[in-house]
Motif scaffolding. Structure first.
Motif, PDB file in Angstrom:
ATOM      1  N   ALA A 192     -12.052   4.050   2.929  1.00 36.53           N
ATOM      2  CA  ALA A 192     -11.655   3.497   4.221  1.00 36.53           C
ATOM      3  C   ALA A 192     -10.610   2.398   4.054  1.00 36.53           C
ATOM      4  O   ALA A 192      -9.585   2.366   4.755  1.00 36.53           O
ATOM      5  CB  ALA A 192     -12.884   2.953   4.952  1.00 36.53           C
ATOM      6  N   ILE A 193     -10.857   1.487   3.108  1.00 35.59           N
ATOM      7  CA  ILE A 193      -9.930   0.372   2.865  1.00 35.59           C
ATOM      8  C   ILE A 193      -8.601   0.900   2.319  1.00 35.59           C
ATOM      9  O   ILE A 193      -7.525   0.459   2.733  1.00 35.59           O
ATOM     10  CB  ILE A 193     -10.561  -0.635   1.875  1.00 35.59           C
ATOM     11  N   TYR A 194      -8.698   1.844   1.381  1.00 37.85           N
ATOM     12  CA  TYR A 194      -7.491   2.385   0.745  1.00 37.85           C
ATOM     13  C   TYR A 194      -6.568   3.039   1.757  1.00 37.85           C
ATOM     14  O   TYR A 194      -5.383   2.705   1.836  1.00 37.85           O
ATOM     15  CB  TYR A 194      -7.879   3.382  -0.347  1.00 37.85           C
ATOM     16  N   TRP A 195      -7.084   3.990   2.544  1.00 35.17           N
ATOM     17  CA  TRP A 195      -6.224   4.740   3.461  1.00 35.17           C
ATOM     18  C   TRP A 195      -5.675   3.865   4.580  1.00 35.17           C
ATOM     19  O   TRP A 195      -4.514   4.026   4.979  1.00 35.17           O
ATOM     20  CB  TRP A 195      -6.980   5.939   4.038  1.00 35.17           C
ATOM     21  N   TYR A 196      -6.485   2.942   5.073  1.00 36.47           N
ATOM     22  CA  TYR A 196      -6.008   2.048   6.141  1.00 36.47           C
ATOM     23  C   TYR A 196      -4.819   1.227   5.645  1.00 36.47           C
ATOM     24  O   TYR A 196      -3.771   1.156   6.296  1.00 36.47           O
ATOM     25  CB  TYR A 196      -7.143   1.130   6.602  1.00 36.47           C
ATOM     26  N   ASN A 197      -4.984   0.612   4.474  1.00 40.24           N
ATOM     27  CA  ASN A 197      -3.905  -0.224   3.931  1.00 40.24           C
ATOM     28  C   ASN A 197      -2.706   0.612   3.484  1.00 40.24           C
ATOM     29  O   ASN A 197      -1.561   0.169   3.622  1.00 40.24           O
ATOM     30  CB  ASN A 197      -4.432  -1.067   2.764  1.00 40.24           C
ATOM     31  N   TYR A 198      -2.980   1.799   2.947  1.00 44.90           N
ATOM     32  CA  TYR A 198      -1.884   2.659   2.509  1.00 44.90           C
ATOM     33  C   TYR A 198      -0.971   3.034   3.675  1.00 44.90           C
ATOM     34  O   TYR A 198       0.263   2.931   3.570  1.00 44.90           O
ATOM     35  CB  TYR A 198      -2.428   3.923   1.846  1.00 44.90           C
ATOM     36  N   GLU A 199      -1.563   3.455   4.787  1.00 50.56           N
ATOM     37  CA  GLU A 199      -0.762   3.859   5.946  1.00 50.56           C
ATOM     38  C   GLU A 199       0.011   2.672   6.521  1.00 50.56           C
ATOM     39  O   GLU A 199       1.180   2.814   6.913  1.00 50.56           O
ATOM     40  CB  GLU A 199      -1.662   4.483   7.021  1.00 50.56           C
ATOM     41  N   ILE A 200      -0.623   1.505   6.568  1.00 52.63           N
ATOM     42  CA  ILE A 200       0.054   0.312   7.082  1.00 52.63           C
ATOM     43  C   ILE A 200       1.207  -0.102   6.168  1.00 52.63           C
ATOM     44  O   ILE A 200       2.317  -0.399   6.632  1.00 52.63           O
ATOM     45  CB  ILE A 200      -0.953  -0.854   7.237  1.00 52.63           C
ATOM     46  N   LEU A 201       0.939  -0.153   4.859  1.00 54.33           N
ATOM     47  CA  LEU A 201       1.979  -0.550   3.898  1.00 54.33           C
ATOM     48  C   LEU A 201       3.144   0.429   3.899  1.00 54.33           C
ATOM     49  O   LEU A 201       4.314   0.019   3.853  1.00 54.33           O
ATOM     50  CB  LEU A 201       1.380  -0.649   2.495  1.00 54.33           C
ATOM     51  N   LYS A 202       2.836   1.710   3.945  1.00 51.79           N
ATOM     52  CA  LYS A 202       3.886   2.736   3.957  1.00 51.79           C
ATOM     53  C   LYS A 202       4.793   2.558   5.178  1.00 51.79           C
ATOM     54  O   LYS A 202       6.027   2.606   5.062  1.00 51.79           O
ATOM     55  CB  LYS A 202       3.238   4.119   3.956  1.00 51.79           C
ATOM     56  N   LYS A 203       4.181   2.331   6.334  1.00 50.89           N
ATOM     57  CA  LYS A 203       4.949   2.133   7.566  1.00 50.89           C
ATOM     58  C   LYS A 203       5.781   0.854   7.496  1.00 50.89           C
ATOM     59  O   LYS A 203       6.947   0.821   7.894  1.00 50.89           O
ATOM     60  CB  LYS A 203       3.990   2.070   8.763  1.00 50.89           C
ATOM     61  N   TRP A 204       5.184  -0.203   6.940  1.00 49.45           N
ATOM     62  CA  TRP A 204       5.878  -1.498   6.841  1.00 49.45           C
ATOM     63  C   TRP A 204       7.074  -1.398   5.901  1.00 49.45           C
ATOM     64  O   TRP A 204       8.162  -1.888   6.216  1.00 49.45           O
ATOM     65  CB  TRP A 204       4.902  -2.560   6.331  1.00 49.45           C
ATOM     66  N   PHE A 205       6.895  -0.745   4.749  1.00 50.24           N
ATOM     67  CA  PHE A 205       8.000  -0.581   3.799  1.00 50.24           C
ATOM     68  C   PHE A 205       9.131   0.260   4.398  1.00 50.24           C
ATOM     69  O   PHE A 205      10.308  -0.025   4.166  1.00 50.24           O
ATOM     70  CB  PHE A 205       7.511   0.071   2.496  1.00 50.24           C
ATOM     71  N   CYS A 206       8.761   1.280   5.166  1.00 47.41           N
ATOM     72  CA  CYS A 206       9.780   2.117   5.813  1.00 47.41           C
ATOM     73  C   CYS A 206      10.590   1.306   6.820  1.00 47.41           C
ATOM     74  O   CYS A 206      11.818   1.416   6.879  1.00 47.41           O
ATOM     75  CB  CYS A 206       9.125   3.307   6.513  1.00 47.41           C
ATOM     76  N   GLU A 207       9.892   0.476   7.602  1.00 48.37           N
ATOM     77  CA  GLU A 207      10.584  -0.354   8.592  1.00 48.37           C
ATOM     78  C   GLU A 207      11.504  -1.360   7.912  1.00 48.37           C
ATOM     79  O   GLU A 207      12.623  -1.600   8.368  1.00 48.37           O
ATOM     80  CB  GLU A 207       9.565  -1.079   9.468  1.00 48.37           C
ATOM     81  N   LYS A 208      11.037  -1.958   6.820  1.00 48.26           N
ATOM     82  CA  LYS A 208      11.848  -2.931   6.087  1.00 48.26           C
ATOM     83  C   LYS A 208      13.067  -2.269   5.446  1.00 48.26           C
ATOM     84  O   LYS A 208      14.138  -2.886   5.333  1.00 48.26           O
ATOM     85  CB  LYS A 208      11.012  -3.611   4.994  1.00 48.26           C
ATOM     86  N   SER A 209      12.904  -1.035   5.019  1.00 47.44           N
ATOM     87  CA  SER A 209      14.000  -0.308   4.372  1.00 47.44           C
ATOM     88  C   SER A 209      14.916   0.381   5.371  1.00 47.44           C
ATOM     89  O   SER A 209      15.969   0.899   4.991  1.00 47.44           O
ATOM     90  CB  SER A 209      13.433   0.735   3.402  1.00 47.44           C
ATOM     91  N   GLY A 210      14.495   0.433   6.636  1.00 46.25           N
ATOM     92  CA  GLY A 210      15.303   1.076   7.672  1.00 46.25           C
ATOM     93  C   GLY A 210      15.368   2.579   7.544  1.00 46.25           C
ATOM     94  O   GLY A 210      16.363   3.201   7.900  1.00 46.25           O
ATOM     95  N   SER A 226      -2.592  -0.731  -2.209  1.00 48.28           N
ATOM     96  CA  SER A 226      -3.797  -0.448  -1.428  1.00 48.28           C
ATOM     97  C   SER A 226      -4.974  -0.115  -2.340  1.00 48.28           C
ATOM     98  O   SER A 226      -6.113  -0.516  -2.076  1.00 48.28           O
ATOM     99  CB  SER A 226      -3.544   0.694  -0.439  1.00 48.28           C
ATOM    100  N   GLY A 227      -4.711   0.603  -3.443  1.00 46.03           N
ATOM    101  CA  GLY A 227      -5.761   0.905  -4.405  1.00 46.03           C
ATOM    102  C   GLY A 227      -6.298  -0.345  -5.079  1.00 46.03           C
ATOM    103  O   GLY A 227      -7.510  -0.474  -5.294  1.00 46.03           O
ATOM    104  N   SER A 228      -5.412  -1.280  -5.402  1.00 43.91           N
ATOM    105  CA  SER A 228      -5.824  -2.535  -6.037  1.00 43.91           C
ATOM    106  C   SER A 228      -6.723  -3.352  -5.112  1.00 43.91           C
ATOM    107  O   SER A 228      -7.765  -3.879  -5.532  1.00 43.91           O
ATOM    108  CB  SER A 228      -4.593  -3.356  -6.424  1.00 43.91           C
ATOM    109  N   PHE A 229      -6.324  -3.451  -3.844  1.00 44.88           N
ATOM    110  CA  PHE A 229      -7.107  -4.224  -2.890  1.00 44.88           C
ATOM    111  C   PHE A 229      -8.493  -3.598  -2.692  1.00 44.88           C
ATOM    112  O   PHE A 229      -9.515  -4.289  -2.702  1.00 44.88           O
ATOM    113  CB  PHE A 229      -6.374  -4.307  -1.544  1.00 44.88           C
ATOM    114  N   ALA A 230      -8.531  -2.283  -2.544  1.00 49.65           N
ATOM    115  CA  ALA A 230      -9.810  -1.586  -2.363  1.00 49.65           C
ATOM    116  C   ALA A 230     -10.687  -1.727  -3.606  1.00 49.65           C
ATOM    117  O   ALA A 230     -11.917  -1.848  -3.501  1.00 49.65           O
ATOM    118  CB  ALA A 230      -9.562  -0.113  -2.052  1.00 49.65           C
TER     119      ALA A 230
END
Length: 313
Positions: A192-210, A226-230
């Motif tokens: 649960a922790i892994y997938w939630y953070n993975y999807e958020i981080l992926k979206k955030w990196f995409c937005e930052k990279s344009g 996300s794996g490290s945090f989980a």
């Protein structure tokens, strides 16, 4: 713009293609991850950690190891670099079906939930992650028992069949799911922790990279973080699982009976009483050393495979 290329979900990837992508990721992760196997101090893999002469020693490995790097170097020096991949077949027996079920179910469940709840519902990764992991652990749990036996003793397939048959006849089919509860307690929250953070981080990196579609490096980095945090959050449950398996090997190797049915909470209380709260986070660095690259390799390979099939489709 061509409507077929407007979004990541516009071109469908079939379940069979998801299986192939996840299978490739599982094999690569197992091959790359075996180099951490003797030095991570976890019972899920090839080493059995026991206390000898005040320091940790790895079962059937020469010498005492003072840490991850020390174990890594000594094993290469004493047994050669090929030994880092010894025991790969039992790992693949477990890793490939578990990963295929887990990742394919996650994607299929996510697609169903998106159609019901909408594309931007933030709870989807949590719900899909919990359900996919719960199912995968339940299906694979008997295989983990078999793999554990293959690793602790060099059983032939005939001996393995005899062991399983004897266990079922003595303790019933439910005995094949021994260790299911602590695995669920560790793996379901992790998922649960892994997938939630993975999807958020992926979206955030995409937005930052344009960019609209995540690159290989974005998937790799998001998976590692996300794996490290989980891994940090769920480490206490991994410590409990390690203790249970250590006890099992100790009692079996000495042919003595022992308190193998202690609950997860009782073991946690004993650890805190003996070593303090920090005892629940024993082995944090080796766990991160194993899990961060494994998560990164697995998810980036899986996403790369799906992207490849999307282009083919």
């Amino acid at each position: 713009m061509d409507p077929e290329s407007e979004g990541p979900h516009s071109v469908k990837v079939t379940p069979v293609q998801q299986v192939l992508a996840s299978c490739t990721g599982a094999v690569l992760t197992s091959l790359m991850g075996k180099c951490f196997v003797y030095s991570n101090g976890l019972m899920d893999h090839m080493c059995v950690c026991c206390e000898e002469t005040g320091s940790k020693a790895w079962y059937k490995k020469p010498g005492n190891f003072q840490g991850t790097l020390d174990a890594f170097l000594k094993i290469i020096r004493n047994e050669g670099i090929k030994s880092l991949w010894s025991g790969l077949p039992p790992t693949l027996v477990m890793a490939v079906p578990a990963t295929v079920i887990y990742f394919t179910c996650y994607d299929q469940l996510s697609a169903v939930l998106r159609s019901k709840l909408g594309e931007n519902e933030t709870r989807i990764p949590i719900i899909a992650g919990i359900m996919a992991r719960f199912g995968a652990v339940t299906v694979i749990s008997p295989l983990e028992l078999i793999r554990t036996k293959m690793q602790s003793k060099k059983f032939s397939y005939k001996e393995l069949h005899q062991f399983v048959s004897k266990k079922v006849s003595e303790d019933g089919w439910i005995s094949l799911w021994k260790g299911w509860a602590p695995t669920i307690l560790r793996d379901v929250p992790f998922s649960a922790i892994y997938w939630y953070n993975y999807e958020i981080l992926k979206k955030w990196f995409c937005e930052k990279s344009g960019i609209y579609e995540p690159s290989f490096m974005i998937n790799f980095t998001s998976g590692a973080l996300s794996g490290s945090f989980a891994a940090v959050v769920t480490l206490p449950f991994d410590v409990v699982k390690t203790q249970k398996q250590t006890q099992l090997w100790t009692y079996e190797s000495h042919k003595i009976s022992g308190p193998l049915h202690m609950s997860t909470w009782v073991i946690m209380k004993n650890i805190v009483a003996k070593n303090g709260f920090s005892g629940l986070f024993t082995g944090l660095i080796p766990r991160l050393v194993k899990i961060a690259p494994a998560c990164a390799i697995m998810i980036s390979t899986y996403e790369f495979g799906k992207a490849f099939f999307q282009r083919q489709n």
